[in-house]
Design an enzyme around this catalytic site. Sequence first.
Site, PDB file in Angstrom:
ATOM      1  N   GLY A  31       0.804  -1.218   0.000  1.00 11.09           N
ATOM      2  CA  GLY A  31       0.000   0.000   0.000  1.00 11.09           C
ATOM      3  C   GLY A  31       0.833   1.263   0.000  1.00 11.09           C
ATOM      4  O   GLY A  31       2.069   1.225   0.006  1.00 11.09           O
ATOM      5  N   ASP A  83       2.955  -3.187   8.178  1.00  7.42           N
ATOM      6  CA  ASP A  83       1.950  -3.067   7.113  1.00  7.42           C
ATOM      7  C   ASP A  83       0.993  -1.913   7.426  1.00  7.42           C
ATOM      8  O   ASP A  83       0.901  -1.463   8.575  1.00  7.42           O
ATOM      9  CB  ASP A  83       1.177  -4.386   7.011  1.00  7.42           C
ATOM     10  N   ALA A  85      -3.065  -0.082   7.051  1.00  4.08           N
ATOM     11  CA  ALA A  85      -4.421  -0.472   7.444  1.00  4.08           C
ATOM     12  C   ALA A  85      -5.424   0.457   6.779  1.00  4.08           C
ATOM     13  O   ALA A  85      -5.109   1.603   6.451  1.00  4.08           O
ATOM     14  CB  ALA A  85      -4.571  -0.395   8.958  1.00  4.08           C
ATOM     15  N   LYS A  96      -8.172  -4.555   6.753  1.00  5.53           N
ATOM     16  CA  LYS A  96      -7.130  -4.436   5.736  1.00  5.53           C
ATOM     17  C   LYS A  96      -7.653  -5.028   4.425  1.00  5.53           C
ATOM     18  O   LYS A  96      -8.699  -5.641   4.392  1.00  5.53           O
ATOM     19  CB  LYS A  96      -5.876  -5.194   6.182  1.00  5.53           C
ATOM     20  N   GLY A  98      -7.587  -3.137   1.339  1.00  2.00           N
ATOM     21  CA  GLY A  98      -7.950  -2.148   0.329  1.00  2.00           C
ATOM     22  C   GLY A  98      -7.190  -2.365  -0.965  1.00  2.00           C
ATOM     23  O   GLY A  98      -7.682  -2.047  -2.049  1.00  2.00           O
ATOM     24  N   GLU A 105      -1.068 -10.722   3.474  1.00  2.00           N
ATOM     25  CA  GLU A 105      -0.710  -9.861   4.614  1.00  2.00           C
ATOM     26  C   GLU A 105      -0.993 -10.560   5.941  1.00  2.00           C
ATOM     27  O   GLU A 105      -0.227 -10.436   6.902  1.00  2.00           O
ATOM     28  CB  GLU A 105      -1.480  -8.539   4.527  1.00  2.00           C
TER      29      GLU A 105
HETATM   30  C1  5RP Z   1      -3.533  -3.730   1.112  1.00  2.00           C
HETATM   31  C2  5RP Z   1      -3.728  -3.201   2.478  1.00  2.00           C
HETATM   32  C3  5RP Z   1      -3.146  -1.877   2.789  1.00  2.00           C
HETATM   33  O1  5RP Z   1      -2.194  -2.027   3.796  1.00  2.00           O
HETATM   34  C4  5RP Z   1      -4.265  -0.966   3.219  1.00  2.00           C
HETATM   35  O2  5RP Z   1      -5.216  -0.905   2.169  1.00  2.00           O
HETATM   36  C5  5RP Z   1      -3.727   0.450   3.507  1.00  2.00           C
HETATM   37  O3  5RP Z   1      -3.272   1.006   2.321  1.00  2.00           O
HETATM   38  P1  5RP Z   1      -2.692   2.487   2.273  1.00  2.00           P
HETATM   39  O4  5RP Z   1      -1.436   2.499   3.078  1.00  2.00           O
HETATM   40  O5  5RP Z   1      -2.465   2.728   0.798  1.00  2.00           O
HETATM   41  O6  5RP Z   1      -3.748   3.406   2.824  1.00  2.00           O
HETATM   42  O7  5RP Z   1      -4.342  -3.799   3.338  1.00  2.00           O
HETATM   43  O8  5RP Z   1      -4.235  -4.911   0.916  1.00  2.00           O
END
Ligand code: 5RP
Length: 220
Positions: A31, A83, A85, A96, A98, A105
Site C-alpha cells: 500500500g 503493514d 491499514a 485491511k 484495500g 498480509e
Molecule cells: C492492502 C492493504 C493496505 O495495507 C491498506 O489498504 C492500507 O493502504 P494504504 O497504506 O495505501 O492506505 O491492506 O491490501
Amino acid sequence: MSTDVEAWKRAAAIAAAEEIEDGMRLGLGTGSTVAHLLPAIAARNLRGLRCVATSVATERQAAELGIAVEPFSALTSLDLAIDGADQIAPDGWIVKGGGGAHTREKIVAAAAERFVVIADASKVVDALVAPVPLELLAYGLPATLAALGADGPTAVRAGAPPSPDGGVIADYAGDVSDPEALAARLSATPGVIDHGLFPPSLTSEVIVAGPDGPVRRALA
Ligand code: 5RP
C-alpha cells in the site's frame, strides 16, 4: 503542524523503520503507507535483512531500492512484519485489504513475532464499517457470493485483478458491528480464502501519525 496525509504516512513509516535491526527476518506489507516504509528501510543501510513481500508491487519497489526480497517458501517465521491499514477501531480490530493483498498480509502478520501497523490519522475510526475485503476462490464463486449475501450484498470488486495467488477480490458490505462474529462466519464460509478483518491479538503495535507526529500504541 502538518496536515499533509502523505507526510503523516511517511512519519508513521519512518517510526516503524526504526524498529528494524540488522539480520532481522522482515515481512513487508502493501500500500501507499508501506511505499514510504521501503525508502526508510533502505536509508538505514541495515545488514543481513531477509525480507518477504506481500505483493508484486512491494517486491518491485523493494528491488528498485536495493532491498533483497526472497520467496516466502524460504522462511518459516519472521521477526517483524510492518503493514498499513484501512480502518483501526478503538478495540484494536483492524480492516485491511484495500489493495486486495489481505490474505498474504495475514499470513505474513501471523508468521511474525511482532506485527506493527502503520497509518495516518484518517484510518482511526470510532467503529468499523463495511466494506470488508475478501479473497474468494474462483470455483463456485456465485454460490459463495450467495452464501455471503444473507445480511448484505457482497460483490466482486470492480476492476480488481485476481490476487497473485489467483483469488477473486470481493467486498463484504453487510453488518460489521460484531467483528469477531463476522470474522468467524467469513472464515467458516466455504470458498472464502480469507477476509480483511485482523483481530487485536494479531497486532503488536499500531503507529498512527497525525498533525502532532507519530503516536505508538501497544496491542497484543
Ligand atoms: C492492502 C492493504 C493496505 O495495507 C491498506 O489498504 C492500507 O493502504 P494504504 O497504506 O495505501 O492506505 O491492506 O491490501
